[in-house]
Write an enzyme that holds these catalytic residues in place. Structure first.
Site, PDB file in Angstrom:
ATOM      1  CD  GLU A  52       5.574   0.352  -7.347  1.00  0.00           C
ATOM      2  OE1 GLU A  52       5.252   1.439  -6.834  1.00  0.00           O
ATOM      3  OE2 GLU A  52       5.160  -0.746  -6.932  1.00  0.00           O
TER       4      GLU A  52
ATOM      5  CE  LYS B 237      -2.649   5.890  -1.507  1.00  0.00           C
ATOM      6  NZ  LYS B 237      -1.371   6.179  -0.768  1.00  0.00           N
TER       7      LYS B 237
ATOM      8  CG  HIS C 252       9.298   3.980  -8.757  1.00  0.00           C
ATOM      9  ND1 HIS C 252       8.581   4.088  -9.931  1.00  0.00           N
ATOM     10  CD2 HIS C 252       8.372   3.757  -7.789  1.00  0.00           C
ATOM     11  CE1 HIS C 252       7.294   3.959  -9.689  1.00  0.00           C
ATOM     12  NE2 HIS C 252       7.138   3.730  -8.396  1.00  0.00           N
TER      13      HIS C 252
ATOM     14  NE  ARG D  48      -4.006   2.421  -3.646  1.00  0.00           N
ATOM     15  CZ  ARG D  48      -2.752   2.770  -3.453  1.00  0.00           C
ATOM     16  NH1 ARG D  48      -1.975   2.040  -2.654  1.00  0.00           N
ATOM     17  NH2 ARG D  48      -2.236   3.832  -4.050  1.00  0.00           N
TER      18      ARG D  48
ATOM     19  CB  CYS E 201       1.384  -1.100  -1.638  1.00  0.00           C
ATOM     20  SG  CYS E 201       0.168  -2.400  -1.364  1.00  0.00           S
ATOM     21  CB  SER E 202       4.540   2.896   0.596  1.00  0.00           C
ATOM     22  OG  SER E 202       4.798   4.286   0.446  1.00  0.00           O
TER      23      SER E 202
END
Length: 239
Positions: free
Chosen positions: A161, A86, A63, A82, A98-99
């Site tokens: 990713e 999470k 993705h 983070r 980061c997303s």
């Protein structure tokens, strides 16, 4: 420790591990990520849950994602730890934000000049770090390149990713969201190696890859990053 570094801003929260998925994080797992092939062509959508839960065969759907690197006027890098709640990589140290762009996010599938990814970055910078949207000029977000990587994480949740690398060189207002970020700090380049060497918390896999392969070069050229723009290739860095 991360908190031992001199920081412009700090935020803290409990370090006790969550025994079940935090309800806010659980709700976010319903968001729709953008599924792509190895060439970053959109092939569909899937929930954030399905894009990060490792299948029985070890597969994680590929993705689209982004990683924002922020530097202040002193050329110090902004890092975050983070939140412990999470779902993926809790308590890990990483770059500023980061997303993922969302399939149903307003304009976030638009590909020209990575406009959709930049819109998503603007949205998440506000959500995670409390940076007002008006401080994040989309034209100031520099899109350098893309990285294809995979990490099996803790064996339950992982990442796979095409990661857009975005740089922002600007002083910004920060008000971190404790559900997303437990601490933030600015680190000067002269202290960065020592900072990383003395960390007791792990680094996220994507940040580690960038750090080992390109960060130093890009950091040395913050005022001339256009020479490193590569929007044709999708890079694979060595771990």
């Amino acid at each position: 420790m991360f908190s031992s570094m001199r920081a412009a801003i700090r935020r803290g929260m409990s370090t006790s591990a969550a025994k079940k998925i935090d309800p806010i994080q659980e709700a976010a797992l319903e968001e729709s990520c953008i599924l792509v092939n190895d060439n970053d062509k959109v092939v569909g959508k899937a929930s954030k849950y399905d894009c990060h839960k490792i299948g029985p065969d070890g597969n994680i759907p590929l993705h689209r994602a982004f990683s924002v690197f922020i530097f202040n006027s002193q050329n110090e890098i902004l890092l975050q730890k983070r939140s412990d709640v999470k779902v993926t990589f809790p308590g890990y140290v990483t770059n500023a934000c980061c997303s993922h762009p969302l399939y149903n996010g307003e304009g976030e599938t638009e590909e020209k000049n990575a406009h959709g990814v930049k819109l998503a970055a603007q949205r998440r910078l506000q959500h995670e770090l409390g940076i007002p949207k008006h401080e994040i000029d989309l034209n100031a977000l520099q899109y350098l390149t893309r990285i294809h990587y995979k990490s099996i994480g803790d064996g339950v949740w992982g990442e796979h990713e095409i990661d857009y690398i975005l740089f922002l060189h600007k002083d910004l207002s920060l008000n971190p969201n404790p559900n997303e970020v437990s601490e933030v700090c600015f680190v000067p380049k002269s202290e960065f190696d020592s900072f990383v060497s003395n960390l007791k918390d792990p680094l996220t896999p994507w940040f580690k890859l960038v750090m080992k392969n390109r960060l130093n070069l890009w950091w040395e050229n913050l005022h001339n990053l256009t020479q490193f723009y590569d929007h044709e290739r999708i890079m694979t860095f060595k771990d």
